[in-house]
Design an enzyme around this catalytic site. Structure first.
Site: not given
Ligand code: TYM
Length: 333
Positions: A114, A198, A201
């Site tokens: 990132k 991947k 967004k």
């Molecule tokens: P975030 O917001 O980027 O994504 C949310 C969830 O979606 C999953 N994900 C994917 N899974 C499969 N293929 C993809 N292309 C893909 N893109 C996103 C992510 O793995 C995630 O599960 N840091 C985390 C959010 C967070 C969190 C937490 C998660 C903050 N605190 C505590 C678990 C526990 C994040 O940025 O996810």
């Protein structure tokens, strides 16, 4: 197996997509429906690690909440809340940042990706974001954390922080050691334009992803334009290794159909890609259209969304404020 304590979060940065659904939110719903104790968080403090437009952020917080609801998370069964409304997250994050080691954070590959080449200009928040994520999980004594494959390293860090805290403060059971719940297959959905990247967004091309708010026509068009190749439809999983775009499309099909990859390949034996793409579009429409329509309906009902968050914030605050008091006592405050 007893009841699991589930915690997970999604960033309200707009454009929630099929990767978020298959890799994470779909599993949240299954875990809820298996009667586990579930907490799902709209992680807006994570979102501001990169600059956000404040008005858009507010809209995106509501839209992410609407997406949780539209996908089947039930606020009567699960807690749905907003991270910045529960101040214990920020407090715990600071305290745990004094437990986490620089060397651990320096290894985080998502920060490197990132921040890119301009690392010196990345926010400090982006660097310590995995510590905030550990705080999220540990405040609720979560035992299991459902996430997509890209969050695996962050969860390992949360486990390391938990273990070090318990050792440093001679309190072996103070924090739980959370288990990641990452699906064996389909935990990483890839871009429709490049099977080595991947689905994300932040990809500048909207054609690279299926957004959960896309219309039927947009979905059909995106699948039509999804990258394939000129070879025949594959007959075995081995040959998929060198064909990442095809592997991804058949993976999406299999996941939504709840089938093994081998069985999906069998379904399309002797067919061409255009036939497969038609069936894939049909399946995505069947699963995503109702969600997309419900998100739009809920987006128009701000009062309801705000009430869901308010109720969830109160419940989350009750749990987290007790834990943060105990964390502070351990430090000697
Ligand atoms: P975030 O917001 O980027 O994504 C949310 C969830 O979606 C999953 N994900 C994917 N899974 C499969 N293929 C993809 N292309 C893909 N893109 C996103 C992510 O793995 C995630 O599960 N840091 C985390 C959010 C967070 C969190 C937490 C998660 C903050 N605190 C505590 C678990 C526990 C994040 O940025 O996810």
């Amino acid at each position: 197996m007893g009841v699991k304590k589930i915690f997970s979060g999604v960033q309200p940065t707009g454009n929630l997509h099929l990767g978020n659904y298959i890799g994470a939110i779909k599993n949240f719903v299954d875990l809820q429906n298996e009667s586990n104790d579930c907490i799902f968080c709209v992680v807006d403090l994570h979102a501001v690690t990169v600059k956000q437009d404040p008005k858009l952020l507010k809209k995106n917080i509501r839209e992410t909440t609407a997406t949780f609801l539209a996908c089947g998370i039930n606020p009567q069964k699960s807690i749905i809340f907003n991270q910045s409304s529960v101040s214990s997250h920020s407090e715990a994050s600071w305290l745990l940042s004094c437990v986490a080691r620089m060397g651990w954070l320096n290894r985080m590959t998502q920060f490197k990706e990132k921040a890119g080449k301009d690392r010196e200009k990345a926010s400090v928040g982006l660097y310590i974001y995995p510590v905030l994520m550990a705080a999220d999980i540990l405040l609720y004594d979560a035992t299991h954390v459902p996430v997509g494959e890209d969050q695996k390293q962050h969860l390992e860090l949360a486990r390391d922080i938990s273990k070090k805290f318990n050792t440093d403060f001679e309190a072996p059971d103070f924090f739980k050691i959370p288990e990641p719940l990452i699906q064996k297959s389909f935990a990483r959905i890839m871009s429709l334009k490049d099977g080595t990247k991947k689905m994300s967004k932040s990809d500048p091309s909207d054609l690279s992803r299926i957004n959960l708010t896309d219309t039927d026509n947009e979905i059909i068009n995106k699948i039509k334009k999804a990258k394939t190749d000129t070879n025949l439809f594959p007959t075995d999983t081995y040959s998929l290794k060198s064909r990442p775009e095809i592997e991804n499309l058949i993976g999406i099909y299999s996941s939504l159909k709840e089938k093994k990859l081998e069985d999906s390949l069998n379904d399309f034996k002797d067919q061409n890609f255009s036939f497969f793409k038609d069936k894939l579009s049909e399946l995505i429409l069947k699963k995503i259209s109702p969600i997309s329509k419900e998100i739009k309906r809920l987006n128009a009902d701000k009062g309801y969304i705000d009430q869901v968050l308010k109720d969830g914030n109160d419940k989350a605050n009750e749990i987290a404020s007790k834990k943060i008091e105990n964390i502070k006592k351990k430090f000697g405050f």
